[in-house]
Design an enzyme around this catalytic site. Structure first.
Site, PDB file in Angstrom:
ATOM      1  N   CYS A  19     -19.053  -0.990  11.690  1.00  0.00           N
ATOM      2  CA  CYS A  19     -18.993  -0.924  10.227  1.00  0.00           C
ATOM      3  C   CYS A  19     -19.394   0.459   9.713  1.00  0.00           C
ATOM      4  CB  CYS A  19     -19.917  -1.982   9.630  1.00  0.00           C
ATOM      5  SG  CYS A  19     -19.926  -1.921   7.831  1.00  0.00           S
ATOM      6  N   GLU A  69      -1.022  -8.544  -5.713  1.00  0.00           N
ATOM      7  CA  GLU A  69      -2.370  -9.043  -6.013  1.00  0.00           C
ATOM      8  C   GLU A  69      -2.358 -10.514  -6.383  1.00  0.00           C
ATOM      9  OE1 GLU A  69      -5.154  -7.784  -5.387  1.00  0.00           O
ATOM     10  OE2 GLU A  69      -4.567  -5.749  -4.913  1.00  0.00           O
ATOM     11  N   LEU A 102       3.943 -20.876  -0.957  1.00  0.00           N
ATOM     12  CA  LEU A 102       2.745 -20.048  -1.188  1.00  0.00           C
ATOM     13  C   LEU A 102       1.640 -20.854  -1.870  1.00  0.00           C
ATOM     14  CD1 LEU A 102       3.654 -16.475  -2.526  1.00  0.00           C
ATOM     15  CD2 LEU A 102       2.151 -17.048  -0.637  1.00  0.00           C
ATOM     16  N   GLY A 103       2.031 -21.936  -2.548  1.00  0.00           N
ATOM     17  CA  GLY A 103       1.037 -22.781  -3.214  1.00  0.00           C
ATOM     18  C   GLY A 103       0.500 -22.174  -4.505  1.00  0.00           C
ATOM     19  N   ASP A 109     -14.349  -9.741  -5.842  1.00  0.00           N
ATOM     20  CA  ASP A 109     -13.856 -11.039  -5.375  1.00  0.00           C
ATOM     21  C   ASP A 109     -14.832 -11.529  -4.301  1.00  0.00           C
ATOM     22  OD1 ASP A 109     -13.343  -9.442  -3.197  1.00  0.00           O
ATOM     23  OD2 ASP A 109     -11.250 -10.030  -2.963  1.00  0.00           O
ATOM     24  N   ARG A 166       0.824  -1.212   0.000  1.00  0.00           N
ATOM     25  CA  ARG A 166       0.000   0.000   0.000  1.00  0.00           C
ATOM     26  C   ARG A 166       0.859   1.264   0.000  1.00  0.00           C
ATOM     27  NH1 ARG A 166      -4.924  -1.994   3.818  1.00  0.00           N
ATOM     28  NH2 ARG A 166      -6.012  -3.071   2.155  1.00  0.00           N
ATOM     29  N   CYS A 168     -16.624  -6.862   7.476  1.00  0.00           N
ATOM     30  CA  CYS A 168     -17.777  -7.631   7.009  1.00  0.00           C
ATOM     31  C   CYS A 168     -17.338  -9.088   6.822  1.00  0.00           C
ATOM     32  CB  CYS A 168     -18.313  -7.034   5.704  1.00  0.00           C
ATOM     33  SG  CYS A 168     -19.944  -7.660   5.304  1.00  0.00           S
ATOM     34  N   TYR A 202     -10.541  -9.461 -11.869  1.00  0.00           N
ATOM     35  CA  TYR A 202     -10.242  -8.918 -10.545  1.00  0.00           C
ATOM     36  C   TYR A 202      -8.863  -8.234 -10.518  1.00  0.00           C
ATOM     37  CZ  TYR A 202      -8.768  -8.554  -5.792  1.00  0.00           C
ATOM     38  OH  TYR A 202      -8.278  -8.048  -4.631  1.00  0.00           O
TER      39      TYR A 202
HETATM   40  S1  SF4 Z   1     -23.304  -3.544   8.476  1.00  0.00           S
HETATM   41 FE1  SF4 Z   1     -21.303  -3.714   7.526  1.00  0.00          FE
HETATM   42  S2  SF4 Z   1     -20.393  -5.516   8.533  1.00  0.00           S
HETATM   43 FE2  SF4 Z   1     -22.600  -5.588   8.910  1.00  0.00          FE
HETATM   44  S3  SF4 Z   1     -23.366  -6.858   7.257  1.00  0.00           S
HETATM   45 FE3  SF4 Z   1     -23.558  -4.738   6.609  1.00  0.00          FE
HETATM   46  S4  SF4 Z   1     -21.708  -4.332   5.432  1.00  0.00           S
HETATM   47 FE4  SF4 Z   1     -21.340  -6.182   6.619  1.00  0.00          FE
END
Ligand code: SF4
Length: 334
Positions: A200, A37, A80-81, A136, A25, A190, A118
């Site tokens: 979130c 990536e 790493l496979g 992804d 990054r 998530c 991707y």
């Molecule tokens: S609020 Fe955020 S963490 Fe919860 S399901 Fe929705 S996107 Fe995913």
């Protein structure tokens, strides 16, 4: 659909407040981003870091990678496979070097060996600000939940529709940051089993959270049945050397890699003590392999060779062999 600007604004603000400090990054070099990536496909970020650092130290530019011997590339990838990734990386590097530089257009990046939608979107957006949303498993999960959409994500139609949604969320002024933020959210907040909805940034616009359906999403109907395989690997030592067998150049998996022999490879071997057992999973194949010591002389068949332990770092060694050697106390530094 959740308001486009709302999702991108919330995501970008959250990402700007802080995210995991990962070495790839800190760069906009398309070559370094591309290497990261490819390594990150099927492998966790923390596990990738030492491989990424070693790889870039040894092959700092695409020209250096293109000029390398295939075995040297595979040796650095050992552990790493999914070795076709390394082979494709090396082949693509040769094409890029021959063309005089890294392509800057989506279609040209996508046309390189081993690069799918991707990776082309990730490299194109992060290195060149190309406005393509990544899709992804992490992104599919976030889209399914934010939209509270229970369509089957193993269906091509659903994936295409979810891609369009992610594309509409994407902020074309900051496509690289947007894509990284979306991936970061899927990887750290998530989560598949226990999404951290309380922290979130999309909590206020996530329909699954509001409906209490997050745990059931995404829906994936077509599951590949698990295949369980077992076998034995032999650790044969002789005066500080280890006996290995090279896979055929035409083998369907890991061609050219060095492996520990099996009792079938060495019918005349004398089996010694049982060292233990290793487990290894590749997609839906689950291996449990017993590791035993043995004594044997160099067989007549082609492909067998003795290696000093220090030499193991210089050749491509299969992941199962590395795990088994480790179990036997044979550790070498790459
Ligand atoms: S609020 Fe955020 S963490 Fe919860 S399901 Fe929705 S996107 Fe995913």
């Amino acid at each position: 659909m959740a308001a486009r600007h709302r999702v991108s604004g919330l995501l970008l603000a959250w990402y700007a407040r802080g995210h995991r400090d990962l070495p790839w990054r800190h760069t906009r070099d398309p070559y370094a981003i591309w290497v990261s990536e490819i390594m990150l496909q099927q492998t966790r970020a923390q596990a990738v870091i030492p491989y990424y650092r070693r790889f870039l130290e040894r092959f700092p530019t695409v020209a250096a990678l293109a000029a390398a011997a295939e075995d040297d590339v595979l040796a650095l990838w050992s552990g790493l496979g999914y070795y076709s990734r390394a082979r494709n990386l090396w082949r693509a590097a040769q094409r890029i070097a021959a063309a005089g530089g890294f392509p800057r257009e989506y279609a040209a990046i996508r046309a390189l060996p081993g690069i799918g939608d991707y990776t082309a979107a990730a490299v194109g957006s992060i290195a060149f600000d190309l406005p393509y949303a990544v899709l992804d498993g992490n992104v599919l999960r976030v889209v399914a939940r934010v939209e509270n959409d229970a369509s089957d994500i193993s269906a091509g139609r659903t994936r295409e529709r979810f891609r369009e949604i992610a594309q509409q969320w994407l902020d074309a002024r900051e496509p690289g940051h947007f894509n990284q933020a979306l991936m970061e959210l899927g990887a750290t907040v998530c989560l598949p089993r226990n999404p951290l909805c309380l922290v979130c940034p999309l909590a206020t616009c996530c329909r699954a959270r509001l409906e209490g359906t997050a745990a059931q999403l995404p829906v994936k109907l077509r599951k590949t049945a698990a295949v369980r395989l077992s076998g034995t690997l032999l650790v044969v030592r002789n005066r500080g050397r280890i006996l290995l067998r090279q896979r055929d150049a035409g083998a369907s998996r890991m061609a050219g890699f060095w492996d520990l022999p099996s009792p079938e490879d060495l019918p005349a071997a004398e089996l010694g003590e049982r060292i233990g057992e290793i487990r290894h999973t590749i997609t839906h194949h689950h291996y449990s392999l017993e590791v035993c010591s043995a004594t044997a002389s160099l067989p007549d068949g082609e492909g067998f060779r003795w290696f000093k332990i220090a030499q193991l770092a210089e050749i491509p060694v299969s992941t199962t062999a590395r795990k088994a050697l480790q179990l036997a106390g044979i550790v070498y530094k790459l």
